[in-house]
Design a protein around this motif. Sequence first.
Motif, PDB file in Angstrom:
ATOM      1  N   THR A 279      12.063  -2.405  -2.061  1.00 22.63           N
ATOM      2  CA  THR A 279      12.181  -2.858  -0.676  1.00 22.63           C
ATOM      3  C   THR A 279      13.651  -2.748  -0.263  1.00 22.63           C
ATOM      4  O   THR A 279      14.526  -3.416  -0.828  1.00 22.63           O
TER       5      THR A 279
ATOM      6  N   ARG B 193       7.073  -9.174  -5.430  1.00 22.92           N
ATOM      7  CA  ARG B 193       6.444  -9.011  -4.113  1.00 22.92           C
ATOM      8  C   ARG B 193       5.305 -10.016  -3.924  1.00 22.92           C
ATOM      9  O   ARG B 193       5.101 -10.531  -2.814  1.00 22.92           O
TER      10      ARG B 193
ATOM     11  N   THR C 270       2.128  -1.927  -2.104  1.00 24.77           N
ATOM     12  CA  THR C 270       1.644  -2.806  -3.163  1.00 24.77           C
ATOM     13  C   THR C 270       0.542  -2.129  -3.980  1.00 24.77           C
ATOM     14  O   THR C 270       0.482  -2.263  -5.207  1.00 24.77           O
TER      15      THR C 270
ATOM     16  N   GLU D  97       9.358  -1.526   2.815  1.00 24.12           N
ATOM     17  CA  GLU D  97       8.777  -1.237   1.489  1.00 24.12           C
ATOM     18  C   GLU D  97       8.656   0.275   1.313  1.00 24.12           C
ATOM     19  O   GLU D  97       7.900   0.926   2.041  1.00 24.12           O
TER      20      GLU D  97
END
Length: 199
Positions: A117, A108, A126, A122
């Motif tokens: 993903t 990513r 993150t 997503e």
Amino acid sequence: MFLKKSILFIVIAFLSLSLSAQKDSITDVKKVQDLKISGNIKTTQGVYDPLAPSKAAFYSAIFPGLGQIYNKKYWKAPIVWGALAIPVYYYQINNRDYSRFRNAYRLRQNGLTDEFTINGVETVSTETLETAQEQLRENRDFSILSGIIIYILQIVEASVNAHLMQFNTDDNLTFKPTLIQDPISFDAPTVGLTIKYNF
């Protein structure tokens, strides 16, 4: 006068008997001191082996559970193997998931598609990938640490058990409850414990 001579004769006769008795016991002690022992010393519980704890610890260090088998405590070996299998299992799971989240985070960061993903959406953010990596790394390290602790404990257990197996537990060393009569007070006797050691 006759009575005094008789008493003197009896006293001299008793003294001569007691002196001769002491002389014999001293020679017996000298004989015991000159005695040399060859071979192993056998106790009531078997042969004393001063190297047994070291051997048990060495065998456990080579292969976990082998020291317990050496001590003839066969039922402890599966417990040791099971106790060591648990941290190994959790290490594998945490390390596998850590690698998954770390690879997804790297992909990513480089603008590539990762396994979290799907169709451009997503499913895991993150920040969650970063948090999951930290938590899984901590769990993996804790699994290694607990495995090392269990490994050391099974070595110590084998050594201590080998020591205790040779510990003297015969009737010369006893610990039992008794009734103790107090010579000062004439009340009911008190209950106490006595430790008896004969040597």
